[in-house]
Design an enzyme around this catalytic site. Sequence first.
Site, PDB file in Angstrom:
ATOM      1  N   ARG A 127      -0.465  -7.229  -3.306  1.00  0.00           N
ATOM      2  CA  ARG A 127       0.148  -5.999  -3.698  1.00  0.00           C
ATOM      3  C   ARG A 127       0.976  -6.317  -5.034  1.00  0.00           C
ATOM      4  O   ARG A 127       2.093  -6.259  -5.008  1.00  0.00           O
ATOM      5  CB  ARG A 127       1.038  -5.587  -2.638  1.00  0.00           C
ATOM      6  CG  ARG A 127       0.611  -5.591  -1.087  1.00  0.00           C
ATOM      7  CD  ARG A 127      -0.705  -4.720  -1.451  1.00  0.00           C
ATOM      8  NE  ARG A 127      -0.576  -3.246  -0.889  1.00  0.00           N
ATOM      9  CZ  ARG A 127      -0.140  -2.887   0.304  1.00  0.00           C
ATOM     10  NH1 ARG A 127       0.084  -3.723   1.357  1.00  0.00           N
ATOM     11  NH2 ARG A 127       0.088  -1.749   0.520  1.00  0.00           N
ATOM     12  N   GLN A 132      -2.934  -2.923  -8.607  1.00  0.00           N
ATOM     13  CA  GLN A 132      -2.732  -1.609  -8.083  1.00  0.00           C
ATOM     14  C   GLN A 132      -3.893  -0.650  -7.959  1.00  0.00           C
ATOM     15  O   GLN A 132      -3.922   0.130  -6.774  1.00  0.00           O
ATOM     16  CB  GLN A 132      -1.610  -0.836  -8.774  1.00  0.00           C
ATOM     17  CG  GLN A 132      -0.207  -0.859  -8.192  1.00  0.00           C
ATOM     18  CD  GLN A 132       0.936  -0.205  -8.920  1.00  0.00           C
ATOM     19  OE1 GLN A 132       0.817  -0.005 -10.191  1.00  0.00           O
ATOM     20  NE2 GLN A 132       2.177  -0.470  -8.421  1.00  0.00           N
ATOM     21  N   ASP A 135      -5.922  -1.199  -4.912  1.00  0.00           N
ATOM     22  CA  ASP A 135      -5.096  -1.446  -3.603  1.00  0.00           C
ATOM     23  C   ASP A 135      -5.508  -0.350  -2.519  1.00  0.00           C
ATOM     24  O   ASP A 135      -4.946   0.872  -2.580  1.00  0.00           O
ATOM     25  CB  ASP A 135      -3.731  -1.451  -3.914  1.00  0.00           C
ATOM     26  CG  ASP A 135      -2.735  -1.678  -2.859  1.00  0.00           C
ATOM     27  OD1 ASP A 135      -3.391  -1.608  -1.643  1.00  0.00           O
ATOM     28  OD2 ASP A 135      -1.373  -1.559  -2.860  1.00  0.00           O
ATOM     29  N   SER A 138      -2.997   0.747   0.279  1.00  0.00           N
ATOM     30  CA  SER A 138      -2.019   1.847  -0.261  1.00  0.00           C
ATOM     31  C   SER A 138      -2.650   3.259  -0.257  1.00  0.00           C
ATOM     32  O   SER A 138      -2.219   4.072   0.269  1.00  0.00           O
ATOM     33  CB  SER A 138      -1.402   1.554  -1.702  1.00  0.00           C
ATOM     34  OG  SER A 138      -0.602   0.427  -1.554  1.00  0.00           O
ATOM     35  N   TYR A 233       6.122  -7.688   2.096  1.00  0.00           N
ATOM     36  CA  TYR A 233       5.848  -7.302   3.507  1.00  0.00           C
ATOM     37  C   TYR A 233       6.932  -7.796   4.276  1.00  0.00           C
ATOM     38  O   TYR A 233       7.832  -8.481   3.827  1.00  0.00           O
ATOM     39  CB  TYR A 233       4.675  -8.177   4.162  1.00  0.00           C
ATOM     40  CG  TYR A 233       3.221  -7.696   3.382  1.00  0.00           C
ATOM     41  CD1 TYR A 233       2.805  -6.492   3.760  1.00  0.00           C
ATOM     42  CD2 TYR A 233       2.608  -8.401   2.487  1.00  0.00           C
ATOM     43  CE1 TYR A 233       1.323  -6.123   3.363  1.00  0.00           C
ATOM     44  CE2 TYR A 233       1.185  -7.929   1.856  1.00  0.00           C
ATOM     45  CZ  TYR A 233       0.845  -6.556   2.416  1.00  0.00           C
ATOM     46  OH  TYR A 233      -0.662  -6.365   1.784  1.00  0.00           O
TER      47      TYR A 233
HETATM   48  P1  NAD Z   1       2.960  -2.351   6.253  1.00  0.00           P
HETATM   49  O1  NAD Z   1       1.891  -1.471   6.592  1.00  0.00           O
HETATM   50  O2  NAD Z   1       2.763  -3.866   6.426  1.00  0.00           O
HETATM   51  O3  NAD Z   1       4.071  -2.071   7.261  1.00  0.00           O
HETATM   52  C1  NAD Z   1       4.779  -0.736   7.267  1.00  0.00           C
HETATM   53  C2  NAD Z   1       6.481  -0.679   7.020  1.00  0.00           C
HETATM   54  O4  NAD Z   1       6.827  -1.232   8.463  1.00  0.00           O
HETATM   55  C3  NAD Z   1       6.694  -1.859   6.123  1.00  0.00           C
HETATM   56  O5  NAD Z   1       7.756  -0.970   5.055  1.00  0.00           O
HETATM   57  C4  NAD Z   1       7.809  -2.646   6.938  1.00  0.00           C
HETATM   58  O6  NAD Z   1       8.762  -3.224   6.439  1.00  0.00           O
HETATM   59  C5  NAD Z   1       8.132  -1.912   8.078  1.00  0.00           C
HETATM   60  N1  NAD Z   1       8.529  -2.688   9.359  1.00  0.00           N
HETATM   61  C6  NAD Z   1       7.856  -3.870   9.743  1.00  0.00           C
HETATM   62  N2  NAD Z   1       8.254  -4.369  11.031  1.00  0.00           N
HETATM   63  C7  NAD Z   1       9.338  -3.359  11.089  1.00  0.00           C
HETATM   64  C8  NAD Z   1      10.188  -3.165  12.108  1.00  0.00           C
HETATM   65  N3  NAD Z   1      10.187  -4.127  13.133  1.00  0.00           N
HETATM   66  N4  NAD Z   1      11.030  -2.200  12.150  1.00  0.00           N
HETATM   67  C9  NAD Z   1      11.171  -1.211  11.253  1.00  0.00           C
HETATM   68  N5  NAD Z   1      10.139  -1.327  10.138  1.00  0.00           N
HETATM   69  C10 NAD Z   1       9.393  -2.204  10.187  1.00  0.00           C
HETATM   70  O7  NAD Z   1       3.544  -2.076   4.848  1.00  0.00           O
HETATM   71  P2  NAD Z   1       2.932  -1.320   3.385  1.00  0.00           P
HETATM   72  O8  NAD Z   1       2.984   0.052   3.410  1.00  0.00           O
HETATM   73  O9  NAD Z   1       1.491  -1.955   3.281  1.00  0.00           O
HETATM   74  O10 NAD Z   1       3.731  -2.224   2.402  1.00  0.00           O
HETATM   75  C11 NAD Z   1       4.227  -3.618   2.348  1.00  0.00           C
HETATM   76  C12 NAD Z   1       4.842  -4.016   0.885  1.00  0.00           C
HETATM   77  O11 NAD Z   1       3.691  -3.862  -0.166  1.00  0.00           O
HETATM   78  C13 NAD Z   1       6.034  -3.011   0.756  1.00  0.00           C
HETATM   79  O12 NAD Z   1       6.789  -3.909   0.158  1.00  0.00           O
HETATM   80  C14 NAD Z   1       5.477  -2.224  -0.429  1.00  0.00           C
HETATM   81  O13 NAD Z   1       6.476  -1.656  -1.157  1.00  0.00           O
HETATM   82  C15 NAD Z   1       4.607  -3.336  -0.920  1.00  0.00           C
HETATM   83  N6  NAD Z   1       3.600  -2.681  -1.894  1.00  0.00           N
HETATM   84  C16 NAD Z   1       3.421  -3.094  -3.401  1.00  0.00           C
HETATM   85  C17 NAD Z   1       2.435  -2.458  -3.995  1.00  0.00           C
HETATM   86  C18 NAD Z   1       2.342  -2.846  -5.383  1.00  0.00           C
HETATM   87  O14 NAD Z   1       3.274  -3.463  -6.069  1.00  0.00           O
HETATM   88  N7  NAD Z   1       1.291  -2.876  -5.973  1.00  0.00           N
HETATM   89  C19 NAD Z   1       1.597  -1.547  -3.638  1.00  0.00           C
HETATM   90  C20 NAD Z   1       1.985  -1.144  -2.198  1.00  0.00           C
HETATM   91  C21 NAD Z   1       2.700  -1.653  -1.477  1.00  0.00           C
END
Ligand code: NAD
Length: 387
Positions: A127, A132, A135, A138, A233
């Site tokens: 990520r 991006q 991804d 996302s 994550y």
């Molecule tokens: P994910 O699908 O793995 O999880 C969804 C959400 O659930 C996350 O925000 C996580 O913190 C939350 N979560 C996990 N356990 C929990 C709990 N017990 N209680 C409440 N919430 C809980 O996450 P995602 O949408 O794939 O995103 C993961 C990370 O990747 C994030 O930091 C996101 O900002 C980052 N990201 C970065 C980029 C980039 O830089 N290119 C792109 C997309 C996502």
Amino acid sequence: MRIAVAKEIEVCERRVGLVPDIVARLVKQGLEVWIEAGAGERAFFNDAAYEAAGATIIADTDKLWSEADILLKVSPPQEREDGRSEIDLLKEGAVLISFLNPLGNPVVAQKLADRKVTALSIEMIPRTTRAQSMDALSSQASIAGYKAVLIAAAALPKYFPMLTTAAGTIAPAKIFIMGAGVAGLQAIATARRLGSVVEAFDIRPAVKEEVQSLGAKFVEVKLDEETTAAGGYAKEISEASKKRTQELVTEHIKNADVVITTAQVPGKKAPLLVTEDMVKQMKPGSVIVDIAAEQGGNCACTDPGRDIVAHGVTVIGPINLPSSLPVHASQLYAKNLTSLMQLLIKDKAVEINFADDIVDAACITHAGEIRSARVKEALQAISSAVS
Ligand code: NAD
């Protein structure tokens, strides 16, 4: 150099690996594109549109798989009706790019390694800013967040927005979103667009500003442990922290008309956020949409793939939400795959460069070996459990 797009055999899968617009761009680059007959049908892209874009339509599935240099798919390969595995159809040295769920089902990775396939798993793309455009986690999660809110709005026996009418004023619906990653943030934005009042919660404090910038209130839970792992994550939290978060969110769940749960921890079962006791405390007619249903669910009452009523609350556990918007899901996925393929193709030939951090992270099998340490660990965990 031949890129082939397989027709999905998974019953719930309506998406397709490439769309005609993207095919036209690849053909313009001098690449040969094969599309399995009917591959885009369930996403409303017909064979004629692919042909017009310069692709060759192949009706013979075995030919398509066995003569592909790069094979593109959406769902992980599976057993066919004739009992053969799709993986066995690939030629040695072929490249497979698809969702492969290698941490949840590492056996697929072992089969791919045995077949000497170079497999790139969409789930393993880092990520990072450079990655991006590739991804797909996302692009697809965003669709899931959007659709979850629409499903909730359709199931709720109330309006979402505030309305002032001659017959009185309707208060806006209260939506509580648990997990503010990509899906959760899109759910917040969609629920706000429909005029509801939104609160959101996540164990990663870093998301507070993003939640607030979308016009939602962030429900903060301070925990005495690190909740963010590498790559941004979430980490799996301790039992004590789980208990503490459950206590703190109970009030918000109780007051909500709709709860949308999106919480996931990569490679683990989804965390339990909504207990049956919390469901009992919700108002009759309230709705829970559990996007994490496929990963075990965030709600104790979730039955994956079904809508049920538990203690007067409608609990919906949708499977493969991105596939329910197959046109845009396929369009975005195809763009993601094409960006990734640009890293693998040099002078119209496949060149796997492990010095590239994205290729290195995404490529889980190559030359008969499983390359990813995390996948090896997941496989080890299975064999330890069996023995
Ligand atoms: P994910 O699908 O793995 O999880 C969804 C959400 O659930 C996350 O925000 C996580 O913190 C939350 N979560 C996990 N356990 C929990 C709990 N017990 N209680 C409440 N919430 C809980 O996450 P995602 O949408 O794939 O995103 C993961 C990370 O990747 C994030 O930091 C996101 O900002 C980052 N990201 C970065 C980029 C980039 O830089 N290119 C792109 C997309 C996502």
